[in-house]
Design a protein around this motif. Structure first.
Motif, PDB file in Angstrom:
ATOM      1  N   HIS A 153      19.459  36.514  -8.827  1.00 42.13           N
ATOM      2  CA  HIS A 153      18.569  36.206  -7.625  1.00 42.13           C
ATOM      3  C   HIS A 153      18.774  36.212  -5.749  1.00 42.13           C
ATOM      4  CE1 HIS A 153      16.150  35.420 -10.911  1.00 42.13           C
ATOM      5  NE2 HIS A 153      17.585  35.124 -11.616  1.00 42.13           N
ATOM      6  N   SER A 154      20.341  36.612  -5.592  1.00 44.90           N
ATOM      7  CA  SER A 154      20.371  36.207  -4.687  1.00 44.90           C
ATOM      8  C   SER A 154      19.583  37.337  -3.929  1.00 44.90           C
ATOM      9  CB  SER A 154      22.067  37.385  -4.272  1.00 44.90           C
ATOM     10  OG  SER A 154      22.202  38.386  -5.063  1.00 44.90           O
ATOM     11  N   CYS A 175      29.809  29.412  -8.561  1.00 50.56           N
ATOM     12  CA  CYS A 175      28.866  30.312  -8.130  1.00 50.56           C
ATOM     13  C   CYS A 175      28.350  30.456  -7.053  1.00 50.56           C
ATOM     14  CB  CYS A 175      28.306  31.179  -9.761  1.00 50.56           C
ATOM     15  SG  CYS A 175      29.220  32.329 -10.396  1.00 50.56           S
ATOM     16  N   GLU A 176      28.136  30.716  -6.026  1.00 50.11           N
ATOM     17  CA  GLU A 176      27.280  30.226  -4.813  1.00 50.11           C
ATOM     18  C   GLU A 176      26.269  32.355  -4.265  1.00 50.11           C
ATOM     19  OE1 GLU A 176      28.530  26.606  -2.585  1.00 50.11           O
ATOM     20  OE2 GLU A 176      29.912  28.409  -2.129  1.00 50.11           O
ATOM     21  N   ASP A 178      23.246  33.036  -1.566  1.00 51.38           N
ATOM     22  CA  ASP A 178      21.210  32.622  -0.653  1.00 51.38           C
ATOM     23  C   ASP A 178      20.853  32.659  -1.596  1.00 51.38           C
ATOM     24  OD1 ASP A 178      23.140  32.370   1.670  1.00 51.38           O
ATOM     25  OD2 ASP A 178      23.088  34.670   1.409  1.00 51.38           O
ATOM     26  N   TYR A 179      19.641  32.576  -1.366  1.00 50.74           N
ATOM     27  CA  TYR A 179      18.411  32.735  -2.596  1.00 50.74           C
ATOM     28  C   TYR A 179      17.313  32.348  -1.827  1.00 50.74           C
ATOM     29  CZ  TYR A 179      18.439  27.504  -3.027  1.00 50.74           C
ATOM     30  OH  TYR A 179      18.142  26.109  -2.220  1.00 50.74           O
ATOM     31  N   LYS A 180      16.233  32.719  -2.140  1.00 51.72           N
ATOM     32  CA  LYS A 180      14.648  32.208  -1.595  1.00 51.72           C
ATOM     33  C   LYS A 180      13.785  31.375  -2.717  1.00 51.72           C
ATOM     34  CE  LYS A 180      13.209  36.889  -0.345  1.00 51.72           C
ATOM     35  NZ  LYS A 180      12.051  37.811  -0.408  1.00 51.72           N
ATOM     36  N   LYS A 181      14.210  30.069  -1.560  1.00 47.52           N
ATOM     37  CA  LYS A 181      13.497  28.934  -2.658  1.00 47.52           C
ATOM     38  C   LYS A 181      12.440  28.613  -3.178  1.00 47.52           C
ATOM     39  CE  LYS A 181      16.500  25.670   1.063  1.00 47.52           C
ATOM     40  NZ  LYS A 181      16.303  24.790   1.706  1.00 47.52           N
ATOM     41  N   GLU A 182      11.345  29.913  -2.824  1.00 42.89           N
ATOM     42  CA  GLU A 182       9.988  29.882  -3.751  1.00 42.89           C
ATOM     43  C   GLU A 182       9.880  29.840  -5.022  1.00 42.89           C
ATOM     44  OE1 GLU A 182      10.394  32.824  -0.458  1.00 42.89           O
ATOM     45  OE2 GLU A 182      10.910  30.669  -0.391  1.00 42.89           O
ATOM     46  N   GLU A 216      21.638  24.323   0.979  1.00 43.43           N
ATOM     47  CA  GLU A 216      20.919  25.662   1.487  1.00 43.43           C
ATOM     48  C   GLU A 216      21.666  27.472   0.825  1.00 43.43           C
ATOM     49  OE1 GLU A 216      20.189  26.540   4.490  1.00 43.43           O
ATOM     50  OE2 GLU A 216      19.648  24.364   4.531  1.00 43.43           O
ATOM     51  N   LYS A 217      22.266  26.792  -0.440  1.00 43.55           N
ATOM     52  CA  LYS A 217      22.452  27.919  -1.050  1.00 43.55           C
ATOM     53  C   LYS A 217      22.877  27.298  -2.747  1.00 43.55           C
ATOM     54  CE  LYS A 217      26.258  30.679   1.709  1.00 43.55           C
ATOM     55  NZ  LYS A 217      25.887  32.209   1.874  1.00 43.55           N
ATOM     56  N   PHE A 218      22.961  28.493  -3.346  1.00 46.76           N
ATOM     57  CA  PHE A 218      22.198  28.470  -4.517  1.00 46.76           C
ATOM     58  C   PHE A 218      24.013  27.648  -5.199  1.00 46.76           C
ATOM     59  CE2 PHE A 218      21.063  28.487  -9.338  1.00 46.76           C
ATOM     60  CZ  PHE A 218      20.350  27.540  -9.438  1.00 46.76           C
TER      61      PHE A 218
END
Length: 228
Positions: A153-154, A175-176, A178-182, A216-218
């Protein structure tokens, strides 16, 4: 009257005593039967949850090997050996309730090698370990769910960070990505982590901590007591 009273007393006391013993044994048998049914249900649920993990991980590895067989065939033999190790781990070793931490981390290492190759040029992967000892047991295929979710999902051209730490009988996995919040509300996004949480509850009960931070990050944080 005295003889009748003595007779009744001598007859009723053993009858009451043995009746109590019979009821007690029936109760114990019923409790054992209920516990056996609960245990069988838990084992079946765990097998079902693990069966949803295994094909997903292996499918990605096969895709990676296929693409390298076309572009970089010289590297394929080593990748096949790594996949063989992962297959052995998933099909045989992960059937146990617990496995050695060393084997589980080796499985993660192989998976990370595949992911670094597969996402070359599209993602920056940061993988770090800090393990004081491998002399522990752990439930199989727990960490891979978090790590797989981070890659799946990144977003493109982003960072994926994985940190595994073992210190004083406690494991932490962070684990971190970046992702699309929607996309967070979609079923596909949530199902893997929901399955993981069910497995944690069934296996570790109160000996774990599991958090999801949608900033800001998942970020997914898991803490396990390896002495459960």
């Amino acid at each position: 009257m005295k003889c009748l009273s003595d007779y009744l007393w001598q007859s009723l006391v053993p009858l009451i005593f043995f009746s109590f013993i019979w009821i007690l044994y029936r109760f114990i048998d019923k409790e054992n039967e209920v516990e056996a049914i609960k245990k069988e249900h838990v084992e079946m649920e765990l097998k079902f949850l693990k069966s949803q993990i295994n094909p997903h991980v292996l499918f990605n590895n096969l895709n990676t090997i296929y693409s390298y067989s076309l572009e970089k065939p010289n590297e394929v033999p080593e990748m096949i050996l790594m996949l063989s190790d992962n297959l052995k781990h998933v099909l045989y070793e992960s059937n146990s309730k617990t496995i050695s931490l060393e084997k589980e981390i080796q499985f993660i290492d192989n998976y990370m090698k595949f992911q670094i190759l597969r996402t070359e040029g599209t993602k920056q992967v940061h993988y770090k370990k800090d393990i004081d000892t491998y002399n522990h047991q752990i439930a199989p295929l727990l960490l891979i769910t978090i790590i797989e979710n981070a890659f799946k999902h990144s977003t493109l051209y982003s960072d994926v960070s994985i940190f595994i730490k073992v210190e004083k009988d406690t494991l932490e996995c962070i684990c971190e990505n970046d992702y699309k919040k929607e996309r967070v509300s979609t079923t596909d996004f949530r199902i893997g982590l929901q399955n993981l949480e069910k497995r944690l509850e069934l296996i570790y009960k109160d000996d774990y901590e599991f958090k999801i931070n949608k900033g800001e990050k998942f970020k997914v944080y898991l803490k396990l007591n390896l002495l459960y």
